[in-house]
Motif scaffolding. Structure first.
Motif, PDB file in Angstrom:
ATOM      1  N   ALA A 128      -3.892   4.768   4.312  1.00 20.19           N
ATOM      2  CA  ALA A 128      -5.158   5.585   4.055  1.00 20.19           C
ATOM      3  C   ALA A 128      -6.075   6.258   5.112  1.00 20.19           C
ATOM      4  O   ALA A 128      -6.380   7.398   5.074  1.00 20.19           O
ATOM      5  CB  ALA A 128      -6.724   5.044   3.272  1.00 20.19           C
TER       6      ALA A 128
ATOM      7  N   TYR B 189     -11.002   3.285   3.057  1.00 20.39           N
ATOM      8  CA  TYR B 189     -11.400   2.396   3.059  1.00 20.39           C
ATOM      9  C   TYR B 189     -12.106   2.031   2.920  1.00 20.39           C
ATOM     10  O   TYR B 189     -13.534   1.490   2.850  1.00 20.39           O
ATOM     11  CB  TYR B 189     -10.864   1.619   1.412  1.00 20.39           C
ATOM     12  N   ARG B 190     -11.683   1.516   4.382  1.00 19.58           N
ATOM     13  CA  ARG B 190     -12.535   0.502   5.124  1.00 19.58           C
ATOM     14  C   ARG B 190     -13.657   1.103   6.728  1.00 19.58           C
ATOM     15  O   ARG B 190     -13.548   0.132   7.421  1.00 19.58           O
ATOM     16  CB  ARG B 190     -11.969  -0.899   5.575  1.00 19.58           C
TER      17      ARG B 190
ATOM     18  N   TYR C 229     -12.467   6.305 -10.969  1.00 16.05           N
ATOM     19  CA  TYR C 229     -11.236   7.148 -10.643  1.00 16.05           C
ATOM     20  C   TYR C 229     -10.639   8.507 -11.285  1.00 16.05           C
ATOM     21  O   TYR C 229     -10.140   9.187 -10.656  1.00 16.05           O
ATOM     22  CB  TYR C 229     -10.263   5.944 -11.163  1.00 16.05           C
TER      23      TYR C 229
ATOM     24  N   ARG D  57     -11.948  10.061  -8.320  1.00 13.57           N
ATOM     25  CA  ARG D  57     -11.825   9.958  -6.749  1.00 13.57           C
ATOM     26  C   ARG D  57     -10.144  10.655  -7.166  1.00 13.57           C
ATOM     27  O   ARG D  57      -9.354  11.461  -6.461  1.00 13.57           O
ATOM     28  CB  ARG D  57     -10.706   8.838  -6.496  1.00 13.57           C
TER      29      ARG D  57
ATOM     30  N   GLN E 106       0.544   2.463   0.756  1.00 13.03           N
ATOM     31  CA  GLN E 106      -0.086   2.473   0.065  1.00 13.03           C
ATOM     32  C   GLN E 106      -1.188   3.050  -0.464  1.00 13.03           C
ATOM     33  O   GLN E 106      -1.540   3.104  -1.447  1.00 13.03           O
ATOM     34  CB  GLN E 106      -0.884   1.057   0.240  1.00 13.03           C
TER      35      GLN E 106
ATOM     36  N   HIS F  29       0.728   0.699  -4.895  1.00 12.44           N
ATOM     37  CA  HIS F  29      -0.189   0.748  -5.123  1.00 12.44           C
ATOM     38  C   HIS F  29      -0.141   1.273  -6.222  1.00 12.44           C
ATOM     39  O   HIS F  29      -1.585   1.640  -6.776  1.00 12.44           O
ATOM     40  CB  HIS F  29      -1.614   0.597  -4.026  1.00 12.44           C
TER      41      HIS F  29
ATOM     42  N   VAL G 248      -3.101  -0.173  -9.076  1.00 10.19           N
ATOM     43  CA  VAL G 248      -2.364  -1.711  -8.879  1.00 10.19           C
ATOM     44  C   VAL G 248      -3.782  -1.793  -8.460  1.00 10.19           C
ATOM     45  O   VAL G 248      -3.999  -1.981  -7.173  1.00 10.19           O
ATOM     46  CB  VAL G 248      -1.292  -1.883  -7.794  1.00 10.19           C
TER      47      VAL G 248
ATOM     48  N   GLY H 179      -5.396  -8.323  -7.639  1.00 10.83           N
ATOM     49  CA  GLY H 179      -4.401  -9.478  -8.115  1.00 10.83           C
ATOM     50  C   GLY H 179      -3.697  -9.613  -8.787  1.00 10.83           C
ATOM     51  O   GLY H 179      -3.064  -9.833 -10.099  1.00 10.83           O
ATOM     52  N   GLU H 180      -3.482  -7.741  -9.308  1.00 12.75           N
ATOM     53  CA  GLU H 180      -2.603  -7.261 -10.205  1.00 12.75           C
ATOM     54  C   GLU H 180      -0.679  -7.219  -8.912  1.00 12.75           C
ATOM     55  O   GLU H 180      -1.545  -6.886  -7.281  1.00 12.75           O
ATOM     56  CB  GLU H 180      -2.347  -5.938 -10.847  1.00 12.75           C
TER      57      GLU H 180
ATOM     58  N   THR I 180      -3.042   2.399   8.847  1.00 11.85           N
ATOM     59  CA  THR I 180      -3.301   0.894   7.964  1.00 11.85           C
ATOM     60  C   THR I 180      -4.139   0.260   8.465  1.00 11.85           C
ATOM     61  O   THR I 180      -3.719  -0.402   9.723  1.00 11.85           O
ATOM     62  CB  THR I 180      -2.419   0.631   6.622  1.00 11.85           C
ATOM     63  N   SER I 181      -5.152  -0.610   7.640  1.00 15.49           N
ATOM     64  CA  SER I 181      -5.989  -1.513   8.417  1.00 15.49           C
ATOM     65  C   SER I 181      -5.370  -3.175   8.776  1.00 15.49           C
ATOM     66  O   SER I 181      -5.482  -4.179   9.202  1.00 15.49           O
ATOM     67  CB  SER I 181      -7.522  -1.766   8.038  1.00 15.49           C
TER      68      SER I 181
ATOM     69  N   TYR J 164      -2.977  -7.221   1.321  1.00  9.37           N
ATOM     70  CA  TYR J 164      -1.595  -8.334   1.263  1.00  9.37           C
ATOM     71  C   TYR J 164      -0.914  -7.520  -0.684  1.00  9.37           C
ATOM     72  O   TYR J 164      -1.650  -7.087  -0.964  1.00  9.37           O
ATOM     73  CB  TYR J 164      -2.024  -9.282   0.818  1.00  9.37           C
TER      74      TYR J 164
ATOM     75  N   ASN K 196      -2.768   4.762  15.078  1.00  3.04           N
ATOM     76  CA  ASN K 196      -3.812   4.250  14.328  1.00  3.04           C
ATOM     77  C   ASN K 196      -4.813   5.303  15.106  1.00  3.04           C
ATOM     78  O   ASN K 196      -4.290   5.258  16.612  1.00  3.04           O
ATOM     79  CB  ASN K 196      -3.547   2.939  14.296  1.00  3.04           C
TER      80      ASN K 196
ATOM     81  N   CYS L 179      -2.962  10.475  13.105  1.00  5.13           N
ATOM     82  CA  CYS L 179      -1.671  10.258  13.236  1.00  5.13           C
ATOM     83  C   CYS L 179      -1.362  11.969  12.434  1.00  5.13           C
ATOM     84  O   CYS L 179       0.280  12.044  12.758  1.00  5.13           O
ATOM     85  CB  CYS L 179      -1.261   9.778  12.070  1.00  5.13           C
TER      86      CYS L 179
END
Ligand code: BV8
Ligand code: ZN
Length: 291
Positions: A25, A36-37, A68, A71, A115, A144, A210, A213-214, A237-238, A242, A262, A282
């Motif tokens: 992100a 996200y974070r 969604y 977004r 991602q 994703h 995605v 869990g997918e 990316t953080s 996974y 980063n 970046c």
């Protein structure tokens, strides 16, 4: 940007046989899309496990669609930034001939694994002239998924359109927190959706991303190529999600090098001892590194 770090990074580029880029992100931060974070991150206001998972869609498709749809609107209004452009240019034959002359003919171009689901990298790759476009578009995997895709929960018809959510009127007018009846949610063959192979099936559409869990997309190709990667670039990316978070360890275990772009050095469970770390936005650090 520290010159000696740049010189040794360029030397690594010049001697690498199989280069992979994993973007997160932070790559789109300069395009105004929230991460996200990080500070102001999306998941700070939404509990990701509440919305970005199949069970959430099953329990409350209206709330997930409203999340969604909003977004998708902001991704539609966003423009690619200099970092997207630098990564896309790095997929072009003339850039590679200059910067990465040792690439193995099996992997004649970098693999850009994003991602991000905002399609900003894909838009730049697709904007290249026809002679470069086809090869450049083969470089990217949106692992994703993409917020501009919908998938029918009945007939699995997938549609991609750089346009507002199909049948979005009800979503656009719904006050945050209200629940729309399922009939008013985006339907297969509904407004803005091309007639699918079964005609206008009418099934409920879901966002083509995605969820937790997918299984991420094209994981077989990714895993196969990651095993032979000798230079991995981690951009914005953080490394907390996974399987993408584990790619750096895979590359290091096999003797490959890792370069981080980063706002801060790599940290957390998935952190490795990066060979190159370029700290800063970046959109400022990537263009000179790949010029
Ligand atoms: C799977 C789409 C099985 C939806 C997303 C316990 C341990 C290990 C794993 C798990 C576990 N429990 C559960 C799991 C699995 C789970 C997982 O990893 N959970 C985490 C939370 C622990 N993963 C999954 O479920 C995945 N599927 O595992 O399937 C499998 C696997 C392999 C093979 C077969 C089967 C599916 C994960 C996909 C989830 N979907 N998004 C949506 O977004 O609504 S995840 C979401 O997080 C986004 O895709 C995002 O890209 C991704 C990662 O976040 P980042 O991109 O890194 O963004 P973040 O904000 O975190 O960080 C931004 C970074 O940029 C920061 O470092 C910041 O410093 C930096 N930055 C900011 N600005 C800039 C910058 N850098 C440079 N310049 C700037 N300007
Ligand atoms: Zn359908």
């Amino acid at each position: 940007m520290q010159d000696e770090a740049l010189v040794s990074f360029r030397e690594a580029l010049a001697s690498s046989k199989n280069i992979i880029i994993v973007a997160g992100a932070g790559l789109s931060a300069a395009s105004g899309i929230p991460t996200y974070r990080g500070q102001g991150g999306l998941w700070l206001n939404f509990d990701e496990t509440k919305l970005a998972k199949p069970e959430a869609f099953k329990d409350d498709p209206s709330q997930v669609w409203q999340f969604y749809h909003r977004r998708r609107q902001s991704c539609l209004e966003a423009e690619p930034n200099a970092a997207h452009q630098a990564l896309a240019n790095f997929c072009l034959p003339e850039t590679l001939a200059r910067l990465a002359p040792s690439l193995d003919p099996k992997w004649p171009a970098p693999l850009l694994i994003t991602q991000n689901m905002d399609a900003l990298s894909s838009r730049v790759l697709s904007s290249f002239p026809p002679a470069d476009k086809e090869a450049a578009e083969k470089c990217i995997i949106e692992m994703h998924g993409c917020i501009f895709e919908t998938r029918c929960t009945s007939c699995a018809h997938v549609q991609r359109a750089y346009a507002p959510t199909p049948g979005a009127e009800a979503l656009a007018n719904a006050a945050v927190g209200t629940t729309l009846p399922i009939e008013q949610l985006p339907r297969c063959g509904g407004a803005g959706c091309t007639t699918n192979r079964y005609g206008r099936c009418g099934g409920l559409l879901r966002p083509g991303v995605v969820w937790f869990g997918e299984v991420p997309l094209r994981m077989g190709e990714i895993a196969q190529r990651m095993n032979w990667c000798d230079l991995l670039l981690l951009v914005g990316t953080s490394t907390t999600v996974y399987p993408a978070a584990g790619f750096a360890k895979t590359v290091k275990e096999r003797g490959g090098k890792v370069a981080v772009f980063n706002l801060e050095p790599m940290r957390g469970d998935a952190a490795v001892d990066a060979d190159f770390t370029f700290v800063g936005p970046c959109a400022e650090t990537l263009p000179p590194a790949l010029a």
